[in-house]
Design an enzyme around this catalytic site. Structure first.
Site, mmCIF file in Angstrom:
data_model
loop_
_atom_site.group_PDB
_atom_site.id
_atom_site.type_symbol
_atom_site.label_atom_id
_atom_site.label_comp_id
_atom_site.label_asym_id
_atom_site.label_seq_id
_atom_site.Cartn_x
_atom_site.Cartn_y
_atom_site.Cartn_z
ATOM 1 N N ALA A 1 0.888 -1.184 0.000
ATOM 2 C CA ALA A 1 0.000 0.000 0.000
ATOM 3 C C ALA A 1 0.915 1.219 0.000
ATOM 4 O O ALA A 1 1.282 1.733 1.049
ATOM 5 C CB ALA A 1 -0.902 -0.029 1.229
ATOM 6 N N ALA A 2 1.291 1.678 -1.194
ATOM 7 C CA ALA A 2 2.524 2.468 -1.305
ATOM 8 C C ALA A 2 2.372 3.980 -1.409
ATOM 9 O O ALA A 2 3.293 4.711 -1.053
ATOM 10 C CB ALA A 2 3.322 1.968 -2.508
ATOM 11 N N ALA A 3 1.255 4.496 -1.935
ATOM 12 C CA ALA A 3 1.185 5.939 -2.204
ATOM 13 C C ALA A 3 1.002 6.745 -0.910
ATOM 14 O O ALA A 3 0.352 6.251 0.011
ATOM 15 C CB ALA A 3 0.015 6.224 -3.147
ATOM 16 N N PRO A 4 1.563 7.957 -0.836
ATOM 17 C CA PRO A 4 2.266 8.681 -1.901
ATOM 18 C C PRO A 4 3.721 8.268 -2.103
ATOM 19 O O PRO A 4 4.363 8.776 -3.011
ATOM 20 C CB PRO A 4 2.187 10.133 -1.421
ATOM 21 C CG PRO A 4 2.164 10.025 0.073
ATOM 22 C CD PRO A 4 1.374 8.793 0.373
ATOM 23 N N GLY A 5 4.254 7.378 -1.274
ATOM 24 C CA GLY A 5 5.568 6.840 -1.595
ATOM 25 C C GLY A 5 6.690 7.207 -0.651
ATOM 26 O O GLY A 5 7.854 7.007 -0.976
ATOM 27 N N LYS B 1 7.532 5.784 2.178
ATOM 28 C CA LYS B 1 8.261 4.573 2.603
ATOM 29 C C LYS B 1 8.814 3.817 1.405
ATOM 30 O O LYS B 1 9.848 3.167 1.497
ATOM 31 C CB LYS B 1 7.352 3.692 3.464
ATOM 32 C CG LYS B 1 6.933 4.409 4.733
ATOM 33 C CD LYS B 1 5.997 3.610 5.585
ATOM 34 C CE LYS B 1 5.316 4.479 6.626
ATOM 35 N NZ LYS B 1 4.305 5.419 6.056
ATOM 36 N N ASP C 1 -6.098 -4.116 -5.692
ATOM 37 C CA ASP C 1 -6.421 -4.379 -4.303
ATOM 38 C C ASP C 1 -5.309 -5.323 -3.815
ATOM 39 O O ASP C 1 -5.053 -6.370 -4.443
ATOM 40 C CB ASP C 1 -7.793 -5.069 -4.242
ATOM 41 C CG ASP C 1 -8.251 -5.253 -2.803
ATOM 42 O OD1 ASP C 1 -7.387 -5.391 -1.922
ATOM 43 O OD2 ASP C 1 -9.468 -5.271 -2.574
ATOM 44 N N ASP D 1 2.079 -1.106 4.829
ATOM 45 C CA ASP D 1 1.738 0.110 5.574
ATOM 46 C C ASP D 1 0.245 0.325 5.294
ATOM 47 O O ASP D 1 -0.130 1.019 4.357
ATOM 48 C CB ASP D 1 2.608 1.261 5.039
ATOM 49 C CG ASP D 1 2.442 2.532 5.840
ATOM 50 O OD1 ASP D 1 2.286 2.441 7.078
ATOM 51 O OD2 ASP D 1 2.459 3.622 5.240
ATOM 52 N N CYS E 1 -0.831 4.146 10.931
ATOM 53 C CA CYS E 1 -0.665 5.404 11.668
ATOM 54 C C CYS E 1 -1.901 5.594 12.544
ATOM 55 O O CYS E 1 -2.439 6.682 12.642
ATOM 56 C CB CYS E 1 -0.432 6.571 10.727
ATOM 57 S SG CYS E 1 -1.688 6.746 9.457
HETATM 58 N N1 SAM Z 1 2.970 3.757 2.531
HETATM 59 C C1 SAM Z 1 2.508 5.071 2.149
HETATM 60 C C2 SAM Z 1 3.603 6.069 2.391
HETATM 61 O O1 SAM Z 1 4.436 5.856 3.266
HETATM 62 O O2 SAM Z 1 3.662 7.088 1.694
HETATM 63 C C3 SAM Z 1 1.228 5.432 2.862
HETATM 64 C C4 SAM Z 1 0.164 4.408 2.650
HETATM 65 S S1 SAM Z 1 -1.399 4.835 3.317
HETATM 66 C C5 SAM Z 1 -1.197 4.533 4.972
HETATM 67 C C6 SAM Z 1 -2.351 3.475 2.789
HETATM 68 C C7 SAM Z 1 -2.575 3.406 1.308
HETATM 69 O O3 SAM Z 1 -3.278 2.197 1.017
HETATM 70 C C8 SAM Z 1 -3.412 4.520 0.711
HETATM 71 O O4 SAM Z 1 -2.709 5.145 -0.318
HETATM 72 C C9 SAM Z 1 -4.649 3.815 0.166
HETATM 73 O O5 SAM Z 1 -5.131 4.389 -1.031
HETATM 74 C C10 SAM Z 1 -4.128 2.425 -0.078
HETATM 75 N N2 SAM Z 1 -5.140 1.349 -0.072
HETATM 76 C C11 SAM Z 1 -6.390 1.371 0.434
HETATM 77 N N3 SAM Z 1 -6.984 0.158 0.273
HETATM 78 C C12 SAM Z 1 -6.079 -0.628 -0.327
HETATM 79 C C13 SAM Z 1 -6.099 -1.980 -0.778
HETATM 80 N N4 SAM Z 1 -7.169 -2.756 -0.592
HETATM 81 N N5 SAM Z 1 -4.998 -2.475 -1.382
HETATM 82 C C14 SAM Z 1 -3.897 -1.689 -1.567
HETATM 83 N N6 SAM Z 1 -3.825 -0.414 -1.168
HETATM 84 C C15 SAM Z 1 -4.904 0.119 -0.559
#
Ligand code: SAM
EC number: 2.1.1.178
Length: 483
Positions: free
Chosen positions: A130-134, A136, A181, A199, A252
Protein backbone atom coordinates in the site's frame (compact mmCIF):
# COMPACT_ATOMS: atom_id res chain seq x y z
CA UNK A 1 -1.71 24.46 20.82
CA UNK A 2 -4.30 23.87 18.13
CA UNK A 3 -7.54 24.03 20.08
CA UNK A 4 -9.41 23.41 16.80
CA UNK A 5 -8.22 19.82 16.79
CA UNK A 6 -11.33 17.68 16.90
CA UNK A 7 -11.07 14.92 19.50
CA UNK A 8 -14.43 13.14 20.02
CA UNK A 9 -15.41 12.09 23.54
CA UNK A 10 -16.10 8.51 22.38
CA UNK A 11 -12.57 8.29 21.07
CA UNK A 12 -11.14 9.42 24.41
CA UNK A 13 -13.31 6.87 26.22
CA UNK A 14 -11.98 4.18 23.91
CA UNK A 15 -8.36 5.28 24.37
CA UNK A 16 -8.80 5.00 28.17
CA UNK A 17 -9.37 1.25 27.70
CA UNK A 18 -5.99 0.62 26.09
CA UNK A 19 -3.66 3.48 27.02
CA UNK A 20 -0.62 1.78 28.60
CA UNK A 21 -0.29 2.26 32.37
CA UNK A 22 2.93 4.24 32.15
CA UNK A 23 1.29 6.89 29.94
CA UNK A 24 -1.04 9.67 30.97
CA UNK A 25 -4.31 10.64 29.23
CA UNK A 26 -3.92 14.44 29.65
CA UNK A 27 -0.46 14.22 28.19
CA UNK A 28 -1.89 12.32 25.22
CA UNK A 29 -4.62 14.92 24.62
CA UNK A 30 -2.12 17.79 24.98
CA UNK A 31 0.16 16.21 22.41
CA UNK A 32 -2.72 15.63 20.00
CA UNK A 33 -3.26 19.40 20.03
CA UNK A 34 0.39 20.32 19.67
CA UNK A 35 1.61 21.12 16.14
CA UNK A 36 3.92 18.57 14.64
CA UNK A 37 7.62 19.27 14.13
CA UNK A 38 8.57 19.37 10.44
CA UNK A 39 10.83 16.51 9.47
CA UNK A 40 12.51 15.45 6.24
CA UNK A 41 14.46 12.43 5.07
CA UNK A 42 17.56 12.86 2.95
CA UNK A 43 17.27 10.86 -0.27
CA UNK A 44 20.70 9.23 -0.36
CA UNK A 45 20.13 8.23 -3.99
CA UNK A 46 20.65 11.93 -4.77
CA UNK A 47 22.58 13.52 -1.89
CA UNK A 48 24.75 12.32 0.98
CA UNK A 49 23.89 13.18 4.57
CA UNK A 50 27.08 15.29 4.83
CA UNK A 51 26.13 17.25 1.72
CA UNK A 52 22.65 17.86 3.15
CA UNK A 53 24.08 19.11 6.45
CA UNK A 54 26.30 21.58 4.56
CA UNK A 55 23.42 22.74 2.37
CA UNK A 56 21.15 23.21 5.42
CA UNK A 57 23.86 25.25 7.12
CA UNK A 58 24.18 27.49 4.04
CA UNK A 59 20.41 28.02 4.08
CA UNK A 60 20.41 28.84 7.79
CA UNK A 61 18.11 25.90 8.62
CA UNK A 62 18.39 24.48 12.12
CA UNK A 63 18.47 20.72 11.92
CA UNK A 64 18.11 18.07 14.60
CA UNK A 65 18.82 14.41 13.75
CA UNK A 66 15.93 11.95 14.16
CA UNK A 67 17.52 9.47 16.57
CA UNK A 68 16.14 6.33 14.89
CA UNK A 69 16.84 7.25 11.28
CA UNK A 70 20.32 8.37 10.13
CA UNK A 71 18.76 10.06 7.07
CA UNK A 72 16.02 11.84 9.08
CA UNK A 73 16.12 15.42 10.44
CA UNK A 74 13.68 17.75 12.13
CA UNK A 75 14.14 21.16 10.56
CA UNK A 76 13.35 24.68 11.69
CA UNK A 77 13.20 27.51 9.18
CA UNK A 78 12.41 31.15 9.93
CA UNK A 79 8.69 31.99 9.77
CA UNK A 80 9.41 34.49 7.04
CA UNK A 81 11.29 31.96 4.91
CA UNK A 82 8.57 29.37 5.44
CA UNK A 83 5.90 31.89 4.35
CA UNK A 84 7.83 33.03 1.25
CA UNK A 85 9.08 29.63 0.17
CA UNK A 86 7.13 26.59 1.40
CA UNK A 87 9.34 23.53 1.87
CA UNK A 88 7.82 21.90 -1.23
CA UNK A 89 9.18 24.72 -3.42
CA UNK A 90 12.74 24.65 -2.11
CA UNK A 91 15.52 23.50 -4.42
CA UNK A 92 16.32 20.62 -2.04
CA UNK A 93 12.78 19.31 -2.35
CA UNK A 94 12.28 19.91 -6.09
CA UNK A 95 15.58 18.20 -6.85
CA UNK A 96 14.46 15.07 -4.96
CA UNK A 97 17.33 15.43 -2.45
CA UNK A 98 14.84 15.47 0.44
CA UNK A 99 11.40 13.99 1.11
CA UNK A 100 9.09 15.58 3.68
CA UNK A 101 8.25 12.66 5.93
CA UNK A 102 7.03 12.48 9.51
CA UNK A 103 9.72 11.09 11.80
CA UNK A 104 7.69 8.13 13.11
CA UNK A 105 6.72 7.17 9.55
CA UNK A 106 10.43 6.47 8.92
CA UNK A 107 10.24 3.53 11.33
CA UNK A 108 8.60 0.77 9.21
CA UNK A 109 11.28 0.71 6.45
CA UNK A 110 13.93 0.86 9.18
CA UNK A 111 12.50 -2.36 10.56
CA UNK A 112 13.58 -3.97 7.25
CA UNK A 113 16.95 -2.23 7.13
CA UNK A 114 19.07 -5.07 8.53
CA UNK A 115 17.50 -7.59 6.12
CA UNK A 116 18.16 -5.34 3.13
CA UNK A 117 21.70 -4.49 4.19
CA UNK A 118 22.54 -8.15 4.73
CA UNK A 119 21.32 -9.36 1.35
CA UNK A 120 24.37 -10.61 -0.54
CA UNK A 121 22.89 -10.34 -4.02
CA UNK A 122 21.19 -7.69 -6.15
CA UNK A 123 18.73 -10.34 -7.22
CA UNK A 124 15.87 -9.98 -4.76
CA UNK A 125 12.34 -8.63 -4.64
CA UNK A 126 10.47 -6.57 -2.04
CA UNK A 127 6.76 -5.72 -2.05
CA UNK A 128 5.30 -2.47 -0.71
CA UNK A 129 1.62 -3.39 -0.72
CA UNK A 130 0.00 0.00 0.00
CA UNK A 131 2.52 2.47 -1.30
CA UNK A 132 1.18 5.94 -2.20
CA UNK A 133 2.27 8.68 -1.90
CA UNK A 134 5.57 6.84 -1.59
CA UNK A 135 7.46 8.09 1.45
CA UNK A 136 8.26 4.57 2.60
CA UNK A 137 8.65 3.26 -0.95
CA UNK A 138 11.35 5.82 -1.66
CA UNK A 139 12.96 5.15 1.71
CA UNK A 140 13.10 1.43 0.90
CA UNK A 141 14.49 2.10 -2.60
CA UNK A 142 17.24 4.24 -1.07
CA UNK A 143 18.06 1.46 1.42
CA UNK A 144 18.15 -0.93 -1.55
CA UNK A 145 20.51 1.54 -3.31
CA UNK A 146 18.26 1.36 -6.38
CA UNK A 147 19.11 -2.36 -6.78
CA UNK A 148 16.93 -5.48 -6.67
CA UNK A 149 13.25 -4.94 -7.40
CA UNK A 150 10.60 -3.17 -5.40
CA UNK A 151 6.99 -3.76 -6.42
CA UNK A 152 5.03 -0.71 -5.20
CA UNK A 153 1.29 -1.29 -5.26
CA UNK A 154 -1.50 1.25 -4.78
CA UNK A 155 -5.25 0.74 -5.07
CA UNK A 156 -6.31 4.35 -5.65
CA UNK A 157 -5.68 5.63 -9.18
CA UNK A 158 -5.27 9.29 -8.22
CA UNK A 159 -2.77 8.34 -5.51
CA UNK A 160 -0.95 6.03 -7.95
CA UNK A 161 -0.24 9.09 -10.15
CA UNK A 162 1.30 10.96 -7.23
CA UNK A 163 3.33 7.86 -6.38
CA UNK A 164 4.67 7.70 -9.95
CA UNK A 165 5.55 11.43 -9.91
CA UNK A 166 7.34 11.08 -6.57
CA UNK A 167 9.33 8.07 -7.80
CA UNK A 168 10.51 10.14 -10.80
CA UNK A 169 11.50 13.08 -8.60
CA UNK A 170 13.43 10.81 -6.23
CA UNK A 171 15.41 9.19 -9.08
CA UNK A 172 14.11 5.69 -8.42
CA UNK A 173 14.90 3.04 -11.02
CA UNK A 174 14.28 -0.30 -9.29
CA UNK A 175 10.50 -0.07 -8.97
CA UNK A 176 7.54 -1.68 -10.69
CA UNK A 177 4.23 0.04 -9.96
CA UNK A 178 0.98 -1.90 -9.80
CA UNK A 179 -2.62 -0.89 -9.29
CA UNK A 180 -4.55 -3.60 -7.45
CA UNK A 181 -6.42 -4.38 -4.30
CA UNK A 182 -3.54 -5.77 -2.22
CA UNK A 183 -5.70 -8.84 -1.58
CA UNK A 184 -4.62 -10.34 -4.91
CA UNK A 185 -0.91 -10.72 -4.18
CA UNK A 186 -1.23 -13.93 -2.17
CA UNK A 187 -3.07 -15.59 -5.06
CA UNK A 188 -1.06 -14.22 -8.00
CA UNK A 189 2.38 -13.86 -6.47
CA UNK A 190 2.46 -16.70 -3.96
CA UNK A 191 5.83 -16.85 -2.12
CA UNK A 192 7.50 -14.48 -4.63
CA UNK A 193 8.90 -11.79 -2.32
CA UNK A 194 11.99 -11.84 -0.13
CA UNK A 195 10.51 -9.16 2.15
CA UNK A 196 7.24 -7.25 2.38
CA UNK A 197 6.11 -3.94 3.80
CA UNK A 198 2.40 -3.47 4.48
CA UNK A 199 1.74 0.11 5.57
CA UNK A 200 -1.96 -0.53 5.76
CA UNK A 201 -4.90 1.78 5.09
CA UNK A 202 -6.19 2.70 8.56
CA UNK A 203 -8.37 5.08 10.56
CA UNK A 204 -5.43 7.52 11.00
CA UNK A 205 -5.91 8.19 14.73
CA UNK A 206 -2.21 9.00 14.99
CA UNK A 207 -2.39 11.82 12.45
CA UNK A 208 -4.43 14.49 14.31
CA UNK A 209 -1.38 16.68 14.86
CA UNK A 210 -1.04 17.07 11.10
CA UNK A 211 -4.74 17.07 10.27
CA UNK A 212 -6.99 18.67 12.91
CA UNK A 213 -10.07 16.97 11.45
CA UNK A 214 -8.59 13.47 11.13
CA UNK A 215 -11.05 12.14 13.73
CA UNK A 216 -14.12 13.78 12.20
CA UNK A 217 -15.69 10.50 11.09
CA UNK A 218 -14.29 8.40 13.91
CA UNK A 219 -16.33 5.44 15.18
CA UNK A 220 -15.62 2.00 16.58
CA UNK A 221 -17.59 0.53 13.68
CA UNK A 222 -15.27 2.17 11.14
CA UNK A 223 -12.27 0.78 13.08
CA UNK A 224 -13.83 -2.67 12.83
CA UNK A 225 -14.56 -2.26 9.12
CA UNK A 226 -10.99 -1.17 8.35
CA UNK A 227 -9.57 -3.97 10.46
CA UNK A 228 -11.34 -6.47 8.18
CA UNK A 229 -9.58 -4.94 5.16
CA UNK A 230 -6.29 -5.05 7.09
CA UNK A 231 -6.77 -8.75 7.86
CA UNK A 232 -7.34 -9.51 4.18
CA UNK A 233 -4.21 -7.56 3.30
CA UNK A 234 -1.93 -9.07 5.94
CA UNK A 235 -3.08 -12.57 4.96
CA UNK A 236 -2.34 -11.84 1.32
CA UNK A 237 1.06 -10.36 2.24
CA UNK A 238 2.01 -13.44 4.25
CA UNK A 239 1.08 -15.75 1.37
CA UNK A 240 3.15 -13.63 -1.04
CA UNK A 241 6.20 -13.79 1.27
CA UNK A 242 8.94 -16.37 0.69
CA UNK A 243 9.76 -18.68 3.61
CA UNK A 244 12.60 -17.06 5.57
CA UNK A 245 11.37 -13.57 4.60
CA UNK A 246 10.24 -10.74 6.87
CA UNK A 247 6.94 -8.89 6.87
CA UNK A 248 6.57 -5.45 8.43
CA UNK A 249 3.02 -4.39 9.23
CA UNK A 250 2.36 -0.76 10.15
CA UNK A 251 -0.45 1.75 10.61
CA UNK A 252 -0.67 5.40 11.67
CA UNK A 253 -3.49 4.60 14.06
CA UNK A 254 -3.62 3.70 17.75
CA UNK A 255 -6.51 1.29 18.32
CA UNK A 256 -5.59 -2.35 19.05
CA UNK A 257 -8.49 -3.32 16.74
CA UNK A 258 -6.34 -2.29 13.76
CA UNK A 259 -3.00 -3.16 15.30
CA UNK A 260 -2.47 -5.92 17.89
CA UNK A 261 -5.66 -7.72 16.87
CA UNK A 262 -4.68 -7.79 13.19
CA UNK A 263 -1.33 -9.25 14.27
CA UNK A 264 -3.09 -11.84 16.42
CA UNK A 265 -5.20 -12.78 13.40
CA UNK A 266 -1.99 -13.40 11.40
CA UNK A 267 -0.41 -15.46 14.19
CA UNK A 268 -3.53 -17.63 14.50
CA UNK A 269 -4.20 -17.99 10.79
CA UNK A 270 -0.65 -19.21 10.11
CA UNK A 271 0.19 -20.75 13.47
CA UNK A 272 3.51 -22.59 13.31
CA UNK A 273 4.67 -20.77 10.16
CA UNK A 274 5.06 -17.29 11.61
CA UNK A 275 6.94 -15.72 14.47
CA UNK A 276 7.20 -12.20 15.86
CA UNK A 277 10.53 -10.42 15.53
CA UNK A 278 10.62 -8.08 18.54
CA UNK A 279 11.48 -4.45 17.79
CA UNK A 280 12.66 -3.40 21.26
CA UNK A 281 16.24 -3.04 19.95
CA UNK A 282 15.43 -1.25 16.71
CA UNK A 283 16.96 1.96 18.13
CA UNK A 284 18.04 3.38 21.45
CA UNK A 285 15.00 3.95 23.66
CA UNK A 286 12.75 1.83 21.41
CA UNK A 287 11.76 -0.01 24.58
CA UNK A 288 9.76 3.08 25.66
CA UNK A 289 7.26 2.23 22.92
CA UNK A 290 7.54 -1.58 22.86
CA UNK A 291 4.50 -3.68 23.77
CA UNK A 292 4.72 -6.97 25.67
CA UNK A 293 4.50 -8.81 22.33
CA UNK A 294 7.48 -6.90 20.86
CA UNK A 295 5.56 -4.46 18.66
CA UNK A 296 6.22 -0.71 18.59
CA UNK A 297 3.16 1.26 19.69
CA UNK A 298 4.33 4.85 19.25
CA UNK A 299 2.05 7.22 21.15
CA UNK A 300 2.46 10.91 20.14
CA UNK A 301 3.79 11.90 23.57
CA UNK A 302 6.60 9.30 23.69
CA UNK A 303 8.89 10.80 21.04
CA UNK A 304 6.88 13.97 20.27
CA UNK A 305 5.76 12.58 16.92
CA UNK A 306 2.69 11.26 15.14
CA UNK A 307 1.16 8.07 16.50
CA UNK A 308 2.30 4.88 14.78
CA UNK A 309 2.25 1.12 15.13
CA UNK A 310 4.88 -1.25 13.71
CA UNK A 311 5.07 -5.04 13.92
CA UNK A 312 7.59 -7.37 12.33
CA UNK A 313 7.17 -11.07 11.52
CA UNK A 314 9.29 -13.81 10.04
CA UNK A 315 7.86 -16.56 7.84
CA UNK A 316 9.54 -19.64 9.23
CA UNK A 317 8.04 -22.13 6.80
CA UNK A 318 6.03 -22.37 3.62
CA UNK A 319 2.23 -22.49 3.91
CA UNK A 320 -0.24 -24.30 1.68
CA UNK A 321 -2.34 -22.23 -0.65
CA UNK A 322 -4.83 -23.83 -2.99
CA UNK A 323 -6.17 -20.74 -4.70
CA UNK A 324 -3.11 -19.73 -6.71
CA UNK A 325 -3.98 -17.80 -9.86
CA UNK A 326 -2.24 -17.18 -13.16
CA UNK A 327 -2.42 -13.99 -15.12
CA UNK A 328 -3.76 -14.40 -18.64
CA UNK A 329 -2.35 -12.59 -21.65
CA UNK A 330 1.05 -12.23 -23.24
CA UNK A 331 3.90 -10.12 -21.97
CA UNK A 332 3.93 -6.97 -24.14
CA UNK A 333 7.70 -6.27 -24.01
CA UNK A 334 10.57 -7.72 -26.02
CA UNK A 335 14.34 -7.29 -25.69
CA UNK A 336 15.72 -4.19 -27.42
CA UNK A 337 17.14 -5.28 -30.79
CA UNK A 338 20.94 -5.74 -30.72
CA UNK A 339 21.79 -3.26 -33.48
CA UNK A 340 19.58 -0.49 -32.12
CA UNK A 341 20.92 -1.29 -28.64
CA UNK A 342 24.46 -0.73 -29.84
CA UNK A 343 23.59 2.57 -31.49
CA UNK A 344 21.83 3.73 -28.31
CA UNK A 345 24.82 2.80 -26.13
CA UNK A 346 27.19 4.66 -28.48
CA UNK A 347 24.97 7.74 -28.28
CA UNK A 348 24.96 7.72 -24.44
CA UNK A 349 28.75 7.37 -24.48
CA UNK A 350 29.26 10.14 -27.02
CA UNK A 351 26.78 12.66 -25.60
CA UNK A 352 27.19 12.05 -21.85
CA UNK A 353 30.13 9.67 -21.41
CA UNK A 354 27.70 7.21 -19.77
CA UNK A 355 29.32 3.78 -20.18
CA UNK A 356 26.45 1.52 -19.23
CA UNK A 357 22.97 1.59 -17.71
CA UNK A 358 22.24 -0.95 -14.98
CA UNK A 359 19.30 -3.21 -15.91
CA UNK A 360 17.81 -4.69 -19.08
CA UNK A 361 16.59 -2.61 -22.01
CA UNK A 362 13.18 -3.72 -23.23
CA UNK A 363 10.97 -2.43 -26.02
CA UNK A 364 7.20 -2.06 -26.25
CA UNK A 365 6.11 -0.61 -29.59
CA UNK A 366 8.10 2.64 -29.82
CA UNK A 367 8.83 2.85 -26.10
CA UNK A 368 12.18 1.92 -24.60
CA UNK A 369 12.19 0.81 -20.95
CA UNK A 370 14.93 -0.17 -18.52
CA UNK A 371 13.88 -3.05 -16.28
CA UNK A 372 15.52 -3.78 -12.93
CA UNK A 373 17.51 -7.03 -13.04
CA UNK A 374 15.29 -9.09 -10.78
CA UNK A 375 12.19 -8.53 -12.84
CA UNK A 376 12.29 -11.65 -14.99
CA UNK A 377 10.87 -14.01 -12.35
CA UNK A 378 7.94 -11.79 -11.48
CA UNK A 379 7.37 -9.80 -14.65
CA UNK A 380 4.47 -11.82 -16.03
CA UNK A 381 2.69 -12.69 -12.77
CA UNK A 382 0.54 -9.56 -12.69
CA UNK A 383 -0.07 -6.66 -15.03
CA UNK A 384 2.02 -3.67 -13.97
CA UNK A 385 1.11 -0.02 -14.41
CA UNK A 386 4.81 0.71 -14.97
CA UNK A 387 7.87 -1.51 -15.08
CA UNK A 388 11.21 0.07 -14.26
CA UNK A 389 11.76 3.41 -15.98
CA UNK A 390 10.95 4.66 -19.43
CA UNK A 391 14.28 5.75 -20.85
CA UNK A 392 13.28 6.85 -24.33
CA UNK A 393 11.05 6.75 -27.36
CA UNK A 394 12.30 5.11 -30.52
CA UNK A 395 12.35 7.12 -33.73
CA UNK A 396 13.74 6.30 -37.13
CA UNK A 397 16.91 8.28 -36.38
CA UNK A 398 17.50 6.84 -32.91
CA UNK A 399 16.15 7.18 -29.39
CA UNK A 400 14.81 10.40 -27.89
CA UNK A 401 15.61 10.30 -24.18
CA UNK A 402 12.96 10.55 -21.46
CA UNK A 403 12.97 12.63 -18.28
CA UNK A 404 13.35 9.58 -16.02
CA UNK A 405 16.62 8.50 -17.57
CA UNK A 406 18.01 11.83 -16.43
CA UNK A 407 16.53 11.81 -12.90
CA UNK A 408 17.61 8.23 -12.20
CA UNK A 409 20.95 8.01 -14.03
CA UNK A 410 21.95 11.61 -14.79
CA UNK A 411 24.64 11.35 -12.10
CA UNK A 412 26.54 8.96 -14.43
CA UNK A 413 26.98 11.73 -17.03
CA UNK A 414 30.30 13.55 -17.34
CA UNK A 415 29.56 15.84 -20.29
CA UNK A 416 26.59 17.92 -21.44
CA UNK A 417 25.52 18.57 -17.87
CA UNK A 418 24.24 22.00 -16.81
CA UNK A 419 23.84 23.11 -13.17
CA UNK A 420 20.70 25.26 -12.85
CA UNK A 421 20.83 28.45 -10.84
CA UNK A 422 17.87 28.98 -8.47
CA UNK A 423 16.31 31.36 -11.00
CA UNK A 424 16.77 28.91 -13.86
CA UNK A 425 15.36 26.11 -11.69
CA UNK A 426 12.19 28.15 -11.06
CA UNK A 427 11.77 28.60 -14.83
CA UNK A 428 12.46 24.93 -15.44
CA UNK A 429 9.92 23.60 -12.91
CA UNK A 430 7.28 25.98 -14.28
CA UNK A 431 7.77 24.28 -17.63
CA UNK A 432 9.55 27.27 -19.24
CA UNK A 433 12.74 27.18 -21.31
CA UNK A 434 15.88 27.98 -19.34
CA UNK A 435 17.60 31.19 -20.41
CA UNK A 436 21.40 31.03 -20.55
CA UNK A 437 23.56 33.94 -19.43
CA UNK A 438 26.01 33.40 -22.28
CA UNK A 439 25.22 31.86 -25.67
CA UNK A 440 26.45 28.30 -26.13
CA UNK A 441 27.70 26.34 -29.10
CA UNK A 442 26.88 23.01 -27.48
CA UNK A 443 24.24 20.92 -29.22
CA UNK A 444 21.87 18.07 -28.51
CA UNK A 445 20.49 16.78 -25.22
CA UNK A 446 21.68 18.09 -21.86
CA UNK A 447 21.17 16.82 -18.30
CA UNK A 448 20.10 19.50 -15.82
CA UNK A 449 21.13 19.41 -12.18
CA UNK A 450 20.05 21.23 -9.04
CA UNK A 451 21.81 20.99 -5.65
CA UNK A 452 24.26 18.69 -7.47
CA UNK A 453 21.50 16.18 -8.30
CA UNK A 454 20.05 15.42 -11.75
CA UNK A 455 16.51 16.79 -12.19
CA UNK A 456 15.71 16.39 -15.87
CA UNK A 457 16.58 16.85 -19.51
CA UNK A 458 16.76 19.74 -21.90
CA UNK A 459 18.07 20.51 -25.35
CA UNK A 460 20.83 23.05 -25.99
CA UNK A 461 19.74 25.96 -28.15
CA UNK A 462 21.86 29.03 -28.73
CA UNK A 463 20.65 31.29 -25.90
CA UNK A 464 18.58 28.83 -23.93
CA UNK A 465 17.94 25.24 -23.00
CA UNK A 466 14.67 23.91 -24.34
CA UNK A 467 12.57 22.48 -21.51
CA UNK A 468 11.71 18.77 -21.78
CA UNK A 469 9.93 18.40 -18.42
CA UNK A 470 6.92 16.11 -19.01
CA UNK A 471 3.70 18.12 -18.85
CA UNK A 472 2.00 15.51 -16.68
CA UNK A 473 4.42 16.33 -13.85
CA UNK A 474 3.38 19.98 -13.75
CA UNK A 475 0.12 21.19 -12.19
CA UNK A 476 -0.67 24.92 -11.93
CA UNK A 477 2.89 25.87 -12.72
CA UNK A 478 4.23 23.58 -9.99
CA UNK A 479 5.77 20.14 -9.92
CA UNK A 480 3.27 17.55 -8.61
CA UNK A 481 4.32 16.49 -5.12
CA UNK A 482 2.57 15.67 -1.89
CA UNK A 483 3.48 18.68 0.28
N1 SAM B 1 2.97 3.76 2.53
C1 SAM B 1 2.51 5.07 2.15
C2 SAM B 1 3.60 6.07 2.39
O1 SAM B 1 4.44 5.86 3.27
O2 SAM B 1 3.66 7.09 1.69
C3 SAM B 1 1.23 5.43 2.86
C4 SAM B 1 0.16 4.41 2.65
S1 SAM B 1 -1.40 4.83 3.32
C5 SAM B 1 -1.20 4.53 4.97
C6 SAM B 1 -2.35 3.47 2.79
C7 SAM B 1 -2.58 3.41 1.31
O3 SAM B 1 -3.28 2.20 1.02
C8 SAM B 1 -3.41 4.52 0.71
O4 SAM B 1 -2.71 5.15 -0.32
C9 SAM B 1 -4.65 3.81 0.17
O5 SAM B 1 -5.13 4.39 -1.03
C10 SAM B 1 -4.13 2.43 -0.08
N2 SAM B 1 -5.14 1.35 -0.07
C11 SAM B 1 -6.39 1.37 0.43
N3 SAM B 1 -6.98 0.16 0.27
C12 SAM B 1 -6.08 -0.63 -0.33
C13 SAM B 1 -6.10 -1.98 -0.78
N4 SAM B 1 -7.17 -2.76 -0.59
N5 SAM B 1 -5.00 -2.47 -1.38
C14 SAM B 1 -3.90 -1.69 -1.57
N6 SAM B 1 -3.82 -0.41 -1.17
C15 SAM B 1 -4.90 0.12 -0.56
Amino acid sequence: MDKNTYIPEDFIEDVKCYLPEHLNLDDFIDHCQKPLRLSIRVNTLKMSIDEFELEAQKLGWQITPVPWCPEGFWITRSEEEQANLPIGNTALHLSGCIYVQEASSMLPPLALRSEIENIQTDHYAVLDMAAAPGSKTSQLCALMENKGLLVANEFSSSRLKVLAANMKRMGIANCALSHFDGKIFGDYMYECFDHIQLDAPCSGEGTVRKDASALKNWSIQSNVDISNVQKDLIRSAFLALKPGGSLVYSTCTLTPLENQQVCTFLLEEFAGAVEIIPLDNLFENANQATTSEGYLHVWPQIYDSEGFFIAKFKKISSVEHHNQQRKKGAFPFEPFAAKAHQAFSSYLKKQFKIKQLPGTLMQRDKELWLFPEKLEEVQNKIKYARLGIKVGSIHKNGVRLEHELATAFGHLAATNVHALSDKQATEYFQGKDVRLENPTNQTGEVILTLCGAPVGLGKWQKNKIKNNLPRDLIAQGQLITWV
